[in-house]
Structures are given as C-alpha cells and as structure tokens.
Motif scaffolding. Structure first.
Motif, PDB file in Angstrom:
ATOM      1  N   SER A 235      -7.961   1.749   6.565  1.00  0.00           N
ATOM      2  CA  SER A 235      -9.005   2.809   6.535  1.00  0.00           C
ATOM      3  C   SER A 235     -10.294   2.031   6.792  1.00  0.00           C
TER       4      SER A 235
ATOM      5  N   SER B 230      -8.817   7.222   8.446  1.00  0.00           N
ATOM      6  CA  SER B 230      -7.633   6.705   7.685  1.00  0.00           C
ATOM      7  C   SER B 230      -6.511   6.532   8.644  1.00  0.00           C
TER       8      SER B 230
ATOM      9  N   ASN C  86      -9.992  10.298  12.218  1.00  0.00           N
ATOM     10  CA  ASN C  86     -11.427  10.074  12.192  1.00  0.00           C
ATOM     11  C   ASN C  86     -12.043  11.588  12.054  1.00  0.00           C
TER      12      ASN C  86
ATOM     13  N   ALA D 105     -11.983  11.816   5.764  1.00  0.00           N
ATOM     14  CA  ALA D 105     -10.519  11.280   5.785  1.00  0.00           C
ATOM     15  C   ALA D 105      -9.912   9.909   5.185  1.00  0.00           C
ATOM     16  N   ASP D 106     -10.978   9.034   4.640  1.00  0.00           N
ATOM     17  CA  ASP D 106     -10.757   7.830   3.942  1.00  0.00           C
ATOM     18  C   ASP D 106     -10.634   8.251   2.335  1.00  0.00           C
ATOM     19  N   THR D 107     -10.997   9.498   2.031  1.00  0.00           N
ATOM     20  CA  THR D 107     -11.070   9.587   0.695  1.00  0.00           C
ATOM     21  C   THR D 107      -9.980  10.350   0.047  1.00  0.00           C
TER      22      THR D 107
ATOM     23  N   GLN E  72      -1.273  12.606   6.843  1.00  0.00           N
ATOM     24  CA  GLN E  72      -0.082  11.738   6.925  1.00  0.00           C
ATOM     25  C   GLN E  72       1.265  12.132   6.440  1.00  0.00           C
TER      26      GLN E  72
ATOM     27  N   GLY F  40      -6.988  12.470   4.298  1.00  0.00           N
ATOM     28  CA  GLY F  40      -6.157  11.747   5.196  1.00  0.00           C
ATOM     29  C   GLY F  40      -4.690  11.526   4.764  1.00  0.00           C
ATOM     30  N   GLU F  41      -4.619  11.226   3.460  1.00  0.00           N
ATOM     31  CA  GLU F  41      -3.113  10.906   2.975  1.00  0.00           C
ATOM     32  C   GLU F  41      -2.226  12.256   3.138  1.00  0.00           C
TER      33      GLU F  41
ATOM     34  N   THR G  13       0.886  -1.300   0.084  1.00  0.00           N
ATOM     35  CA  THR G  13      -0.010   0.014   0.046  1.00  0.00           C
ATOM     36  C   THR G  13       0.824   1.437   0.066  1.00  0.00           C
TER      37      THR G  13
ATOM     38  N   THR H 236      -0.955   0.780   6.290  1.00  0.00           N
ATOM     39  CA  THR H 236      -2.127   1.703   6.103  1.00  0.00           C
ATOM     40  C   THR H 236      -3.413   0.987   6.545  1.00  0.00           C
TER      41      THR H 236
END
Length: 95
Positions: A46, A51, A72, A76-78, A85, A81-82, A26, A44
């Motif tokens: 999600s 994420s 959270n 964040a998961d779309t 990070q 969030g990256e 990932t 990673t």
C-alpha cells in the motif's frame, strides 16, 4: 512475472517467502475461512490511495492461479481496497 517465477528452479524459495492466508504475515487476518486457510500465497502493498495484492491462489478445485490487483483510488489504502481484493480472490478461489 509471477507465472514465470512459478516455473523457475527458485520457485520453492520464492513461494515460501510469501505470506500464507490466515496463517502468517500480512495475510494472517485475511481469508480466514477454513476452505481458504493456507491456500493463498500473496504479497500485500500500500501507498497513499493505493492498495495491492498479488500472488498465487490454489482454488477450491485444486487448480492454481496467479492473481494481481492494484487499486489506485482515494481511500483505497484505508480498508476499502481490501473489500475489492477479497471479492476478486473469492471469485478466483471458487473457480
């Protein structure tokens, strides 16, 4: 837990199970700068609106760090969030 896992006799097997930045899993498409390639071993994760990224960073200085970030928040998961990070990991890498 990650710090204790590093001190474990099973550390080589555990660390080898984590994706390497810009190389596999990932993290294959993440942290692709030549300086960071292969210097992060992170997992990673999600869920809806969550994420996460956790693992080990070998900084530019050669010092090793444990980094964990769990976001959270809606969306964040779309992809958003990256970016957060990446900012944290880049900061740790520069230490």
């Amino acid at each position: 837990m990650l710090r204790e896992a590093w001190r474990s006799p099973f550390m080589p097997e555990f660390a080898a199970s984590l994706p390497l930045s810009a190389i596999d899993g990932t993290l294959r498409r993440r942290f692709r700068s030549p300086d960071m390639e292969g210097r992060l071993r992170m997992k990673t994760g999600s869920l809806e609106d969550v994420s996460a990224l956790a693992g080990y960073v070998t900084a530019a200085s050669g010092r090793g760090y444990v980094a964990v970030i769990i976001l959270n928040h809606p969306g964040a998961d779309t992809g958003a969030g990256e970016a957060v990070q990446a900012a944290l990991v880049n900061w740790v890498f520069g230490r």
